[in-house]
Design a protein around this motif. Structure first.
Motif, PDB file in Angstrom:
ATOM      1  N   GLY A 176      33.705 -14.302 -15.435  1.00  0.00           N
ATOM      2  CA  GLY A 176      34.911 -13.976 -14.685  1.00  0.00           C
ATOM      3  C   GLY A 176      35.300 -12.522 -14.884  1.00  0.00           C
ATOM      4  O   GLY A 176      34.465 -11.665 -15.157  1.00  0.00           O
ATOM      5  N   MET A 177      36.587 -12.228 -14.751  1.00  0.00           N
ATOM      6  CA  MET A 177      37.102 -10.878 -14.950  1.00  0.00           C
ATOM      7  C   MET A 177      36.262  -9.865 -14.168  1.00  0.00           C
ATOM      8  O   MET A 177      35.912  -8.788 -14.657  1.00  0.00           O
ATOM      9  N   ARG A 178      35.921 -10.208 -12.941  1.00  0.00           N
ATOM     10  CA  ARG A 178      35.018  -9.368 -12.141  1.00  0.00           C
ATOM     11  C   ARG A 178      35.587  -7.972 -11.925  1.00  0.00           C
ATOM     12  O   ARG A 178      34.851  -6.979 -11.977  1.00  0.00           O
ATOM     13  N   HIS A 179      36.877  -7.887 -11.665  1.00  0.00           N
ATOM     14  CA  HIS A 179      37.478  -6.577 -11.404  1.00  0.00           C
ATOM     15  C   HIS A 179      37.373  -5.689 -12.632  1.00  0.00           C
ATOM     16  O   HIS A 179      36.967  -4.522 -12.545  1.00  0.00           O
ATOM     17  N   GLU A 180      37.725  -6.243 -13.796  1.00  0.00           N
ATOM     18  CA  GLU A 180      37.667  -5.455 -15.026  1.00  0.00           C
ATOM     19  C   GLU A 180      36.233  -5.043 -15.352  1.00  0.00           C
ATOM     20  O   GLU A 180      35.980  -3.888 -15.728  1.00  0.00           O
ATOM     21  N   LYS A 181      35.287  -5.961 -15.199  1.00  0.00           N
ATOM     22  CA  LYS A 181      33.900  -5.639 -15.500  1.00  0.00           C
ATOM     23  C   LYS A 181      33.345  -4.590 -14.547  1.00  0.00           C
ATOM     24  O   LYS A 181      32.618  -3.676 -14.965  1.00  0.00           O
ATOM     25  N   ALA A 182      33.688  -4.709 -13.282  1.00  0.00           N
ATOM     26  CA  ALA A 182      33.218  -3.711 -12.312  1.00  0.00           C
ATOM     27  C   ALA A 182      33.782  -2.332 -12.632  1.00  0.00           C
ATOM     28  O   ALA A 182      33.083  -1.315 -12.530  1.00  0.00           O
ATOM     29  N   LEU A 183      35.049  -2.302 -13.039  1.00  0.00           N
ATOM     30  CA  LEU A 183      35.684  -1.034 -13.380  1.00  0.00           C
ATOM     31  C   LEU A 183      35.022  -0.404 -14.609  1.00  0.00           C
ATOM     32  O   LEU A 183      34.716   0.798 -14.624  1.00  0.00           O
ATOM     33  N   LEU A 184      34.777  -1.205 -15.631  1.00  0.00           N
ATOM     34  CA  LEU A 184      34.144  -0.698 -16.842  1.00  0.00           C
ATOM     35  C   LEU A 184      32.699  -0.271 -16.586  1.00  0.00           C
ATOM     36  O   LEU A 184      32.226   0.729 -17.130  1.00  0.00           O
ATOM     37  N   GLU A 185      32.007  -1.033 -15.765  1.00  0.00           N
ATOM     38  CA  GLU A 185      30.624  -0.675 -15.419  1.00  0.00           C
ATOM     39  C   GLU A 185      30.571   0.673 -14.705  1.00  0.00           C
ATOM     40  O   GLU A 185      29.742   1.537 -15.021  1.00  0.00           O
ATOM     41  N   GLU A 186      31.465   0.852 -13.757  1.00  0.00           N
ATOM     42  CA  GLU A 186      31.471   2.076 -12.953  1.00  0.00           C
ATOM     43  C   GLU A 186      31.967   3.280 -13.731  1.00  0.00           C
ATOM     44  O   GLU A 186      31.391   4.371 -13.647  1.00  0.00           O
ATOM     45  N   ARG A 187      33.036   3.097 -14.505  1.00  0.00           N
ATOM     46  CA  ARG A 187      33.651   4.233 -15.191  1.00  0.00           C
ATOM     47  C   ARG A 187      32.947   4.598 -16.503  1.00  0.00           C
ATOM     48  O   ARG A 187      32.875   5.768 -16.871  1.00  0.00           O
ATOM     49  N   LEU A 188      32.462   3.581 -17.225  1.00  0.00           N
ATOM     50  CA  LEU A 188      31.937   3.833 -18.566  1.00  0.00           C
ATOM     51  C   LEU A 188      30.433   3.649 -18.660  1.00  0.00           C
ATOM     52  O   LEU A 188      29.703   4.574 -19.045  1.00  0.00           O
ATOM     53  N   VAL A 189      29.968   2.448 -18.349  1.00  0.00           N
ATOM     54  CA  VAL A 189      28.580   2.106 -18.631  1.00  0.00           C
ATOM     55  C   VAL A 189      27.597   2.941 -17.820  1.00  0.00           C
ATOM     56  O   VAL A 189      26.670   3.543 -18.381  1.00  0.00           O
ATOM     57  N   ALA A 190      27.781   2.998 -16.505  1.00  0.00           N
ATOM     58  CA  ALA A 190      26.814   3.704 -15.664  1.00  0.00           C
ATOM     59  C   ALA A 190      26.694   5.189 -16.010  1.00  0.00           C
ATOM     60  O   ALA A 190      25.580   5.689 -16.168  1.00  0.00           O
ATOM     61  N   PRO A 191      27.803   5.936 -16.141  1.00  0.00           N
ATOM     62  CA  PRO A 191      27.649   7.362 -16.480  1.00  0.00           C
ATOM     63  C   PRO A 191      26.990   7.594 -17.831  1.00  0.00           C
ATOM     64  O   PRO A 191      26.290   8.594 -18.010  1.00  0.00           O
ATOM     65  N   LEU A 192      27.202   6.689 -18.798  1.00  0.00           N
ATOM     66  CA  LEU A 192      26.620   6.867 -20.130  1.00  0.00           C
ATOM     67  C   LEU A 192      25.160   6.429 -20.179  1.00  0.00           C
ATOM     68  O   LEU A 192      24.346   7.040 -20.872  1.00  0.00           O
ATOM     69  N   SER A 193      24.813   5.376 -19.459  1.00  0.00           N
ATOM     70  CA  SER A 193      23.440   4.868 -19.499  1.00  0.00           C
ATOM     71  C   SER A 193      22.537   5.561 -18.483  1.00  0.00           C
ATOM     72  O   SER A 193      21.311   5.558 -18.644  1.00  0.00           O
ATOM     73  N   GLN A 194      23.128   6.161 -17.442  1.00  0.00           N
ATOM     74  CA  GLN A 194      22.351   6.866 -16.423  1.00  0.00           C
ATOM     75  C   GLN A 194      22.940   8.263 -16.199  1.00  0.00           C
ATOM     76  O   GLN A 194      23.462   8.566 -15.120  1.00  0.00           O
ATOM     77  N   PRO A 195      22.867   9.136 -17.207  1.00  0.00           N
ATOM     78  CA  PRO A 195      23.506  10.455 -17.094  1.00  0.00           C
ATOM     79  C   PRO A 195      22.951  11.308 -15.961  1.00  0.00           C
ATOM     80  O   PRO A 195      23.690  12.094 -15.358  1.00  0.00           O
ATOM     81  N   ASP A 196      21.659  11.172 -15.653  1.00  0.00           N
ATOM     82  CA  ASP A 196      21.078  11.967 -14.568  1.00  0.00           C
ATOM     83  C   ASP A 196      21.675  11.566 -13.226  1.00  0.00           C
ATOM     84  O   ASP A 196      21.978  12.424 -12.381  1.00  0.00           O
ATOM     85  N   LEU A 197      21.834  10.258 -13.017  1.00  0.00           N
ATOM     86  CA  LEU A 197      22.454   9.785 -11.777  1.00  0.00           C
ATOM     87  C   LEU A 197      23.900  10.256 -11.702  1.00  0.00           C
ATOM     88  O   LEU A 197      24.369  10.711 -10.644  1.00  0.00           O
TER      89      LEU A 197
END
Length: 435
Positions: A176-197
């Motif tokens: 669940g918590m789709r909104h929170e997870k999507a926000l954290l994925e977009e703001r935190l996880v993706a920029p840190l795990s895919q810095p080139d992107l």
């Protein structure tokens, strides 16, 4: 008549051969035939495992490096200098390659190995040499690798600050918590795990984030899930446990962050951060004012180092010092609220016994538990199970868990988050959140 130059000879590896092996590895890496193993792994195996070299004078013109693991040998690196062997007088590259492999096999034979295996990349030039020397190509095989989250030298540092490596599946377990997870994925996880992107879009990876919300809403769970998703070590600093007889809490805080700075990657989590970052002022100053000042300095220094993320969490965001939430210290101030219907369903499913799930009206339980925290729902589920066990013990009769058992348990469960706290949280989102 021009006299043919001497043919290279094959011998065991010496430390003086390292420069030549590095040259061969770099030449292979510069082409389309990149080595599977890193240069550091190749050097380590030369010194600690088994290696043979082909030399011409003082020049290394070929190498075969192997290591043994569980009765199987692995060819870590195999290469010959094709430019050197382009001159006929120097001998045949395939023949020299065969001599290297044969010598390596003789060195490793006393280990009782059943086979010698090799991994090569794509249409490797080395594949022809392997096929010509007794290796068979195994089709329908794929190569996978996974980076270790912590190197050996970092283990003691991690232990010193109470850090640990979390299971890799925690992100997926947050249902669940789709909104929170999507926000954290977009703001935190993706920029840190895919810095080139991220760089392509001009996004700077975050260094610090504040999570706020009512007690028991899962802020710690999300912090742990982020570390798991990034596959970075997780270090939790407890304000109540920070103490150092040499310099008090402020000194202990600085010492902890100094140790963390030596890790290549880390997610640092401080829960209930209001204990050390409360509003300053008053006469006399509050006992924690010096700690707050130190924490502000530490956050500024922490932000200068890539590969790290500081996550702070608070139940009382209004109690934090204004300077603490200022732009430039925390990239985002994100709300974590009560579980949505999907999350509540997942929580019930987790704590209700499997054989009882088929008899229950989960949708009814989800509706009846609106406004409860995950911890509240867990309490109600465990209470229903305990009450059913007590009833069976008293009556001596078998009984099964029904929806009514859980509804009854919910009726006696006190909600952690009151209506007033929920309303204040909504106001805080409007005034303090930074998404």
């Amino acid at each position: 008549m021009v006299k043919a130059r001497s043919r290279p000879h094959v011998r065991d590896f010496h430390d003086d051969d390292l420069d030549g092996i590095v040259r061969l590895w770099q030449a292979a890496d510069a082409g389309a035939d990149s080595p599977v193993y890193s240069l550091a792994e190749v050097i380590a195996s030369c010194r600690e495992d088994h290696a043979t070299v082909a030399v011409h004078g003082d020049t290394v013109v070929g190498v075969a490096v192997g290591r043994a693991a569980h009765a199987q040998g692995w060819l870590v690196f195999f290469a010959v200098d094709l430019v050197f062997f382009a001159v006929d007088e120097h001998g045949d590259a395939t023949a020299i390659g065969g001599e290297l492999l044969d010598a390596l096999e003789r060195r490793m034979a006393p280990l009782g190995l059943g086979k010698l295996s090799a991994l090569v990349s794509g249409e490797s030039d080395r594949a022809a040499g392997l096929l010509a020397n007794g290796f068979e190509e195994r089709h329908h095989l794929r190569y996978f690798e996974r980076q270790m989250p912590v190197q050996r030298r970092e283990l003691d540092l991690l232990k010193e600050v109470g850090g640990r490596i979390l299971p890799r599946n925690l992100w997926g377990s947050v249902a669940g918590m789709r909104h929170e997870k999507a926000l954290l994925e977009e703001r935190l996880v993706a920029p840190l795990s895919q810095p080139d992107l991220a760089a392509r879009f001009g996004v700077v990876p975050p260094r610090a984030v504040m999570l706020f919300g009512p007690p028991g809403t899962g802020k710690t769970t999300f912090a742990r899930a982020i570390a798991s998703r990034l596959d970075w070590p997780f270090v939790e600093l407890f304000p109540s446990r920070l103490g150092d007889p040499r310099g008090g809490m402020a000194h202990a805080l600085r010492e902890s962050f100094a140790t963390i700075s030596e890790l290549e990657h880390a997610v640092v989590f401080i829960d209930e951060v209001e204990e050390i970052a409360s509003r300053r002022g008053g006469d006399p100053p509050s006992p924690t004012q010096g700690v707050t000042n130190e924490l502000l300095k530490v956050v500024a220094e922490f932000r200068d180092r890539p590969g790290r993320l500081l996550i702070c969490a608070t139940n009382f965001i209004r109690a934090l010092d204004a300077a603490f939430l200022r732009h430039g210290r925390f990239d985002y101030v994100l709300p974590i609220g009560l579980p949505d219907a999907e999350a509540r369903a997942a929580i019930w499913t987790k704590y209700v016994p499997d054989d009882a799930l088929a008899r229950l009206d989960v949708a009814e339980l989800v509706s009846a538990s609106e406004g409860l925290t995950p911890a509240d729902i867990e309490y109600a589920a465990r209470r229903a199970s305990q009450d059913a066990l007590g009833r069976a013990l008293r009556t001596g009769e078998e009984s099964t868990l029904q929806s009514e058992d859980y509804i009854t348990a919910l009726a006696s469960t006190r909600a952690t988050v009151s209506a007033e706290v929920a309303e204040a949280f909504t106001q805080d989102i409007a005034t303090l959140a930074r998404l």
